[in-house]
Design a protein around this motif. Structure first.
Motif, mmCIF file in Angstrom:
data_model
loop_
_atom_site.group_PDB
_atom_site.id
_atom_site.type_symbol
_atom_site.label_atom_id
_atom_site.label_comp_id
_atom_site.label_asym_id
_atom_site.label_seq_id
_atom_site.Cartn_x
_atom_site.Cartn_y
_atom_site.Cartn_z
ATOM 1 N N TRP A 1 3.228 -27.668 -5.246
ATOM 2 C CA TRP A 1 2.029 -27.971 -5.415
ATOM 3 C C TRP A 1 0.967 -27.834 -6.558
ATOM 4 N N LEU A 2 1.754 -28.080 -7.835
ATOM 5 C CA LEU A 2 1.292 -28.227 -9.149
ATOM 6 C C LEU A 2 -0.433 -28.946 -9.183
ATOM 7 N N PHE A 3 -0.465 -30.118 -8.435
ATOM 8 C CA PHE A 3 -1.527 -30.670 -8.495
ATOM 9 C C PHE A 3 -2.591 -30.500 -7.298
ATOM 10 N N ALA A 4 -2.556 -29.284 -6.806
ATOM 11 C CA ALA A 4 -3.217 -28.927 -5.828
ATOM 12 C C ALA A 4 -4.434 -27.951 -6.236
ATOM 13 N N GLU A 5 -5.684 -27.742 -6.044
ATOM 14 C CA GLU A 5 -6.638 -26.745 -6.377
ATOM 15 C C GLU A 5 -7.489 -26.527 -5.099
ATOM 16 N N ASP A 6 -7.294 -25.253 -4.893
ATOM 17 C CA ASP A 6 -8.205 -24.973 -3.528
ATOM 18 C C ASP A 6 -7.901 -25.362 -2.304
ATOM 19 N N GLY A 7 -6.447 -25.616 -2.414
ATOM 20 C CA GLY A 7 -5.909 -26.193 -1.275
ATOM 21 C C GLY A 7 -6.056 -27.683 -0.883
ATOM 22 N N LYS A 8 -6.608 -28.135 -2.194
ATOM 23 C CA LYS A 8 -6.597 -29.618 -1.726
ATOM 24 C C LYS A 8 -6.087 -30.431 -3.008
ATOM 25 N N VAL A 9 -5.260 -31.442 -2.756
ATOM 26 C CA VAL A 9 -4.474 -32.102 -3.679
ATOM 27 C C VAL A 9 -5.470 -33.162 -4.413
ATOM 28 N N LEU A 10 -5.160 -32.865 -5.954
ATOM 29 C CA LEU A 10 -6.065 -33.724 -6.815
ATOM 30 C C LEU A 10 -5.685 -35.320 -6.808
ATOM 31 N N GLY A 11 -6.741 -35.916 -6.802
ATOM 32 C CA GLY A 11 -6.375 -37.322 -7.004
ATOM 33 C C GLY A 11 -5.953 -37.802 -8.270
ATOM 34 N N TRP A 12 -5.117 -39.139 -8.504
ATOM 35 C CA TRP A 12 -4.469 -39.292 -9.613
ATOM 36 C C TRP A 12 -5.283 -39.286 -10.955
ATOM 37 N N ARG A 13 -6.509 -39.677 -10.664
ATOM 38 C CA ARG A 13 -7.451 -39.736 -11.669
ATOM 39 C C ARG A 13 -7.936 -38.445 -12.378
ATOM 40 N N GLU A 14 -7.950 -37.668 -11.435
ATOM 41 C CA GLU A 14 -8.094 -36.126 -11.825
ATOM 42 C C GLU A 14 -6.713 -35.515 -12.584
ATOM 43 N N ALA A 15 -5.816 -35.914 -11.988
ATOM 44 C CA ALA A 15 -4.620 -35.094 -12.308
ATOM 45 C C ALA A 15 -3.876 -35.446 -13.596
ATOM 46 N N TYR A 16 -4.121 -36.780 -14.323
ATOM 47 C CA TYR A 16 -3.164 -37.124 -15.350
ATOM 48 C C TYR A 16 -3.788 -36.575 -16.750
ATOM 49 N N VAL A 17 -5.066 -36.111 -16.703
ATOM 50 C CA VAL A 17 -5.680 -35.804 -17.758
ATOM 51 C C VAL A 17 -5.313 -34.512 -18.115
ATOM 52 N N GLY A 18 -5.006 -34.175 -19.577
ATOM 53 C CA GLY A 18 -4.828 -32.905 -19.724
ATOM 54 C C GLY A 18 -3.437 -32.074 -19.617
ATOM 55 N N ALA B 1 -5.336 -26.735 -22.868
ATOM 56 C CA ALA B 1 -6.050 -27.945 -22.720
ATOM 57 C C ALA B 1 -7.487 -27.654 -22.096
ATOM 58 N N ALA B 2 -8.343 -28.217 -22.610
ATOM 59 C CA ALA B 2 -9.534 -28.069 -21.995
ATOM 60 C C ALA B 2 -9.814 -28.583 -20.593
ATOM 61 N N VAL B 3 -8.942 -29.439 -20.169
ATOM 62 C CA VAL B 3 -8.738 -29.862 -18.837
ATOM 63 C C VAL B 3 -7.380 -29.896 -18.250
ATOM 64 N N ASN B 4 -7.264 -29.259 -17.040
ATOM 65 C CA ASN B 4 -5.939 -28.948 -16.289
ATOM 66 C C ASN B 4 -4.913 -28.392 -17.129
#
Length: 579
Positions: free
Chosen positions: A124-141, A258-261
């Motif tokens: 669940w690396l790319f999940a926040e608050d029980g919601k999976v991040l979209g790819w454009r949110e996940a790739y930065v940082g 990183a300032a993001v993710n």
């Protein structure tokens, strides 16, 4: 040869007016897409050759070959230069898959320099608050950064197959980084389009690529003294200067702060990284043997599956990019992608039935499904398969490929990447860090069933990179080829293999061909090419057709009895250099 009969009544149905053909909007097109295709001319040299994605990189490799270097020596010099002049596509902050052929022994081996997930990474690396991040949110940082593998893989290959001293391979790139190189139109365009939102958010990349908050313009002289300084250290101390010490500390700090993710990378993750040396995968095709990478490269397996299915048909009787050929190759691709999405992952963590997927009887069964109208394919049941969920992961086309043959007949086919254009947007010591962890499935479970390509600590994400070599009936090297292009790499390489092996085109003619791709979703035809004329008939066959810019970046070398013939894809700035 067994052949299945195509439904020609369907293929030659009346061509209707073009209806409902989607044209991909400019703002959502792939960032490296070509603007106007100028066909290249075949290049011939007698002794040795490099085909790579930038003139300076091809020349760097050529100079190593002229100095008596081996194919792997030239590959190292070429990659180091690509990391400077084409940083949006590959570099020492990324990974690679390398095929190496040793002419005197006939040995074909592969080096898996794919990135690995940090040990602390979980499903669940790319999940926040029980919601999976979209790819454009996940790739930065930081979260998306895997442990870089390209330098370790190249160093391992050099230890076995290098001729020149390690330090000698760094000279040209260090000089170019200190003296500067001219920013080309493609890099400038990518920066102007702002495809990678991380570059404008994350220091020091934003200051480097957007000085005074403006994108670097084409024609700018760009220097990278930090990259030069690091390369000097790696040249003198070896790859330990990358994976340990000051660079490793800076890399870990950049990822985790990183300032993001922010991520969870550790110094131990870097120090423990190992490239994997593996046997290549090969499959018979007509009188040839086609060879590529094994898992976690889905690209090698899928290309070989496509070719194994197509071997059941007389493609030589079809015209290049004819309606019949496009239909048949597209259906084979659909079947291969269905299997890819279900089964391909890191074999150290998931059961990957490679032998079953490439078994002759299984491919014959799959080939029997290719005739008739377009159809969506489900994954098959190859021997060794286990119940798993199908899942897709986004792979963007910002990758690079180089093909090399040296003066003694040794060869390298190497596909190398940092994933998205300009990677994660994070920069350390003059190089960009990858975002390859988004090549994992962001969702680890689908309908209660585990996904093979889910995130796990130490695992390598699935890739579509597919470096290929072809050998003739006498086991002599015939062809060295590969391409960037994200998951479309599979289509680009398979289509080009058919062009050379079945249609007897020279390698440049093969690379100049209009492109089409099918990933078991829709049929993409290269916009502005003669393939557009096939759209109505393909729609009649049931295809969902889209017209798109398809930015392959193939580089190929064909070995002839008295010379080498090289080709660069006209969709990019690649060049062939040799002597």
């Amino acid at each position: 040869m067994n052949k299945f009969t195509l439904c020609y009544s369907l293929l030659f149905s009346a061509i209707l007016p073009l209806q409902s053909v989607a044209v991909t909007p400019q703002e959502t097109r792939e960032p490296e897409a070509a603007t106007g295709l100028v066909q290249q001319q075949l290049t011939r040299h007698a002794n040795a050759m490099v085909a790579a994605a930038h003139p300076l990189a091809a020349e760097a490799g050529k100079r190593i070959l002229q100095a008596g270097g081996s194919a792997i020596d030239a590959a190292i010099a070429t990659q180091l230069m690509l990391g400077l002049v084409e940083p949006q596509s590959s570099g020492i902050g990324g990974g690679a898959f390398i095929l190496h052929f040793q002419a005197d022994s006939g040995q074909l081996t592969s080096f898996d320099g794919r990135e690995t997930a940090p040990a602390a990474a979980g499903p669940w690396l790319f999940a926040e608050d029980g919601k999976v991040l979209g790819w454009r949110e996940a790739y930065v940082g930081g979260k998306s950064v895997g442990v870089p593998g390209v330098l370790r893989a190249l160093a391992d290959a050099h230890q076995q197959f290098g001729k020149l001293p390690w330090a000698a391979l760094f000279t040209d790139t260090i000089a170019a980084a200190e003296q500067g190189f001219i920013v080309n139109e493609r890099m400038a365009k990518q920066l102007a389009l702002g495809w990678n939102q991380g570059l404008r958010q994350l220091s020091p990349a934003k200051e480097f690529y957007y000085p005074d908050n403006q994108p670097l313009a084409a024609g700018t002289l760009l220097k990278n003294p930090e990259y030069a300084a690091l390369l000097r250290k790696i040249a003198s101390e070896g790859v330990s200067a990358f994976y340990q010490g000051a660079n490793a500390e800076a890399l870990v700090r950049t990822v985790n702060q990183a300032a993001v993710n922010p991520g969870t990378l550790t110094l131990q993750d870097l120090a423990n990284y190992q490239a994997q040396q593996k046997d290549a995968l090969c499959i018979p095709y007509r009188v040839y043997q086609i060879c590529s990478m094994t898992a976690p490269s889905s690209g090698g397996v899928a290309v070989l599956q496509i070719m194994g299915m197509l071997a059941q048909f007389d493609l030589a009787a079809l015209k290049p990019n004819s309606l019949e050929a496009v239909h048949l190759i597209s259906q084979a691709s659909r079947a291969a992608f269905a299997d890819r999405d279900r089964y391909l992952a890191d074999p150290d963590f998931a059961p990957v039935p490679v032998a079953g997927l490439l078994a002759a009887e299984y491919l014959k069964q799959r080939a029997a499904l290719l005739t008739g109208r377009d159809q969506a394919f489900s994954a098959g049941q190859p021997e060794g398969a286990q119940p798993l969920a199908s899942s897709q992961a986004v792979e963007f086309p910002n990758t690079s490929h180089l093909s090399i043959v040296d003066a003694t007949g040794n060869a390298v086919s190497m596909t190398t990447s940092i994933e998205n254009v300009f990677g994660s947007g994070l920069m350390v010591n003059g190089y960009l860090l990858n975002n390859q962890l988004t090549d994992f499935s962001l969702e680890p479970v689908v309908d209660g069933v585990l996904v093979a390509n889910r995130v796990e600590g130490g695992k390598r994400p699935r890739s579509s990179m597919a470096p290929v070599m072809v050998f003739d009936a006498d086991n002599q090297l015939k062809l060295v080829i590969g391409s960037p292009g994200g998951s479309r790499i599979i289509n680009y390489v398979a289509q080009s293999l058919v062009a050379v092996l079945d249609w007897q085109l020279d390698v440049q003619q093969a690379l100049n061909l209009a492109r089409f791709t099918h990933r078991n979703d829709y049929l993409a035809l290269e916009a502005g090419t003669e393939l557009v004329e096939l759209a109505p008939a393909l729609q009649e066959l049931g295809y969902q057709v889209q017209l798109q810019d398809l930015n392959s970046g193939l580089h190929a070398i064909e070995v002839k009895p008295t010379q080498l013939e090289g080709a660069a894809d006209p969709r990019r700035e690649g060049r062939v250099a040799g002597f």
